[in-house]
Write a protein that holds these residues in place. Structure first.
Motif, short mmCIF file in Angstrom:
data_model
loop_
_atom_site.label_atom_id
_atom_site.label_comp_id
_atom_site.label_asym_id
_atom_site.label_seq_id
_atom_site.Cartn_x
_atom_site.Cartn_y
_atom_site.Cartn_z
N THR A 285 18.66 23.92 17.11
CA THR A 285 19.45 23.32 16.03
C THR A 285 20.88 23.83 16.06
N TRP A 286 21.06 25.10 16.36
CA TRP A 286 22.41 25.68 16.32
C TRP A 286 23.26 25.19 17.49
N GLU A 287 22.65 24.92 18.60
CA GLU A 287 23.39 24.30 19.71
C GLU A 287 23.81 22.88 19.34
N LEU A 288 22.96 22.16 18.61
CA LEU A 288 23.31 20.82 18.15
C LEU A 288 24.47 20.88 17.17
N LEU A 289 24.43 21.84 16.23
CA LEU A 289 25.52 21.98 15.26
C LEU A 289 26.82 22.40 15.95
N ALA A 290 26.72 23.27 16.95
CA ALA A 290 27.92 23.67 17.70
C ALA A 290 28.53 22.46 18.41
N SER A 291 27.68 21.58 18.97
CA SER A 291 28.17 20.37 19.62
C SER A 291 28.86 19.45 18.63
N ALA A 292 28.30 19.37 17.42
CA ALA A 292 28.93 18.54 16.38
C ALA A 292 30.30 19.10 16.00
N ARG A 293 30.41 20.42 15.90
CA ARG A 293 31.70 21.03 15.57
C ARG A 293 32.72 20.76 16.67
N GLU A 294 32.28 20.87 17.91
CA GLU A 294 33.20 20.62 19.03
C GLU A 294 33.71 19.18 19.02
N ARG A 295 32.83 18.26 18.68
CA ARG A 295 33.26 16.86 18.62
C ARG A 295 34.28 16.66 17.49
N LEU A 296 34.06 17.28 16.34
CA LEU A 296 35.01 17.16 15.24
C LEU A 296 36.36 17.76 15.61
N LEU A 297 36.35 18.86 16.33
CA LEU A 297 37.61 19.47 16.76
C LEU A 297 38.31 18.61 17.80
N ALA A 298 37.55 17.89 18.62
CA ALA A 298 38.16 16.95 19.57
C ALA A 298 38.83 15.80 18.82
N LEU A 299 38.19 15.35 17.75
CA LEU A 299 38.80 14.32 16.91
C LEU A 299 40.08 14.83 16.26
N ASP A 300 40.07 16.09 15.85
CA ASP A 300 41.27 16.69 15.28
C ASP A 300 42.39 16.75 16.30
N GLU A 301 42.05 17.11 17.53
CA GLU A 301 43.05 17.15 18.60
C GLU A 301 43.63 15.75 18.85
N ALA A 302 42.79 14.74 18.82
CA ALA A 302 43.27 13.36 19.00
C ALA A 302 44.16 12.93 17.84
N LEU A 303 43.80 13.35 16.64
CA LEU A 303 44.60 13.01 15.47
C LEU A 303 46.00 13.61 15.57
N LEU A 304 46.09 14.87 15.97
CA LEU A 304 47.40 15.52 16.10
C LEU A 304 48.22 14.89 17.23
N ALA A 305 47.56 14.51 18.30
CA ALA A 305 48.28 13.86 19.40
C ALA A 305 48.82 12.50 18.96
N ARG A 306 48.04 11.78 18.16
CA ARG A 306 48.51 10.49 17.64
C ARG A 306 49.69 10.71 16.70
N ARG A 307 49.62 11.73 15.86
CA ARG A 307 50.74 12.04 14.98
C ARG A 307 52.01 12.34 15.77
N ASP A 308 51.88 13.16 16.83
CA ASP A 308 53.05 13.51 17.63
C ASP A 308 53.67 12.28 18.28
N PHE A 309 52.84 11.32 18.69
CA PHE A 309 53.40 10.10 19.29
C PHE A 309 54.22 9.32 18.26
#
Length: 442
Positions: A383-407
């Protein structure tokens, strides 16, 4: 969406007087923070029989749900509504960038063209207007991004809270040590800090936008975030410098957009024509001689400013004015050309980064999350590996959001530069927060 009624717009000066009146009360809404989590040690069972009973109850509860711990916690969270939860936003249209600009201009009569203005006065207003449009664009982009980041960081915190809650149950059932639970709680604590940091950034961005919009009542400023769009527009497939522009015309277009440069160029031409060519040659030779006399930096000789001793050149006022004008014009033109190259390069780089992050990084992270879910359902992953994967995906979305803002910020800077405004390097970015917000966990 925040707007001014016709009566309020017509009643501008009294509204300004009320804003400047210390007796005019404006209640600032209190800040609220997420739950800080638990640091207390989990009470362990007194004996083996109690431990066995706790373990059996936990397994019976989990067995009622097809996906085990995760479904159980989701069911528990859905039972009573959280105290103080904000109501969902009703179906009002979000404030567009055009509407934000119109609202900001209601309190800026200095940015309006007047029928009795001459050409230089109109050109000056256009440059100030272009800078104001850029500032409103950036503030609107930043405020919308900060609000979306706050939601994302809240989702990350929720994922860490789930892991911490499950860890407490594992300790009670005797399957975990206190040390492992502490590590899980540390992950949650770091996620809490990321949420509060995102909350601070959202408040700063919202207040900056409110200042440009002329909003002064605390209640209106607090509601300003709710009027913003849920997300920024998608990044276009390709980026263009503008209609009729190509790589060979970018610098020329930026030079033409600066009215002061055109005016100074005409003045410089008249001053150059007034100087005898022989005097220009003598001046240039004197400058070269003074520069050649400079010692090497770092040598034992003291470094002094270059010196010209020919008094006939120094007392020629028309020559001195022309030389200074040449220096100022060259520096101004070189600066505008450099701005054009840097701003256009920044626009291309941020576009490539935003496209890559959205189309590659987020897609790969989503595929990894799906694979983690399949492995979890096949009991090949915890379960904790699944939750860690979910967190990583959310942080990837955050990275994409900031890149879109910078553009979009780079796009606003480029458009303002073409309209005659100045350009400042972007400097440091919020993007570093995406990589350090929350560790991946176990």
């Amino acid at each position: 969406m925040l707007t001014l009624t016709a009566a309020q717009a017509a009643d501008g000066p009294p509204n300004a007087l009320r804003a400047a009146d210390p007796e005019q009360r404006s209640a600032t809404p209190p800040l609220s923070f997420p739950d800080m989590g638990n640091t207390a040690s989990v009470e362990l069972p007194a004996d083996a029989d109690q431990a066995r009973a706790i373990w059996q109850r936990a397994n019976q509860s989990v067995a009622e749900f097809p996906r085990g711990h995760v479904d159980l916690l989701r069911w528990e969270a859905s039972q009573p509504a959280e105290k103080g939860a904000l109501p969902a936003k009703q179906g009002s249209q979000p404030m567009s960038l055009s509407q934000a600009l119109q609202l900001s201009l209601q309190s800026r009569p200095d940015l309006f063209l007047h029928a009795d203005m001459n050409a230089p006065e109109q050109a000056e207003v256009r440059v100030r207007f272009a800078a104001h449009v850029r500032d409103v664009q950036r503030a609107w982009i930043d405020a919308a991004t900060a609000r979306q980041r706050l939601r994302l960081m809240g989702d990350v915190l929720e994922a860490t809270r789930t892991g911490s809650e499950l860890g407490q149950r594992m300790v009670k059932a005797g399957n975990w040590s206190q040390a492992r639970l502490t590590r899980e709680r540390l992950v949650q604590a770091r996620a809490w800090s990321s949420v509060v940091e995102a909350q601070a950034q959202e408040l700063i961005a919202r207040e900056r936008l409110a200042r440009l919009l002329g909003q002064w009542q605390a209640e209106d400023v607090a509601r300003l975030g709710e009027s913003l769009p849920e997300s920024l527009p998608a990044v276009p497939k390709s980026v263009s410098p503008g209609d009729g522009l190509d790589a060979t015309r970018l610098e020329s277009s930026v030079l033409r957009s600066d009215p002061a440069l055109a005016r100074d160029r005409q003045l410089a031409q008249r001053q150059f024509d007034a100087v005898n060519p022989d005097r220009w040659q003598a001046w240039n030779q004197a400058v070269d001689h003074a520069l050649q006399a400079l010692p090497e930096p770092g040598s034992t000789r003291r470094l002094e400013p270059p010196r010209i001793d020919d008094l006939s050149l120094l007392r020629d006022h028309s020559l001195a004015r022309a030389a200074q004008t040449e220096s100022d014009l060259l520096r101004q033109a070189a600066e505008r050309r450099s701005m054009a190259r840097e701003a256009w390069a920044s626009l291309q780089l941020t576009h490539a980064t935003a496209s890559h992050t959205q189309d590659v990084v987020v897609q790969l992270q989503s595929s990894l999350a799906q694979e983690s879910l399949l492995r979890y359902n096949g009991m090949l992953q915890s379960t904790w590996e699944l939750l860690a994967s979910a967190r990583e995906r959310l942080l990837a979305l955050d990275e994409a959001l900031l890149a879109r803002r910078d553009f979009w910020r780079a796009q606003a800077d480029w458009q303002a530069l073409l309209a005659g405004a100045s350009y400042a390097s972007p400097g440091t970015s919020l993007s570093s927060g995406a990589a350090t917000a929350v560790p991946a966990g176990h």
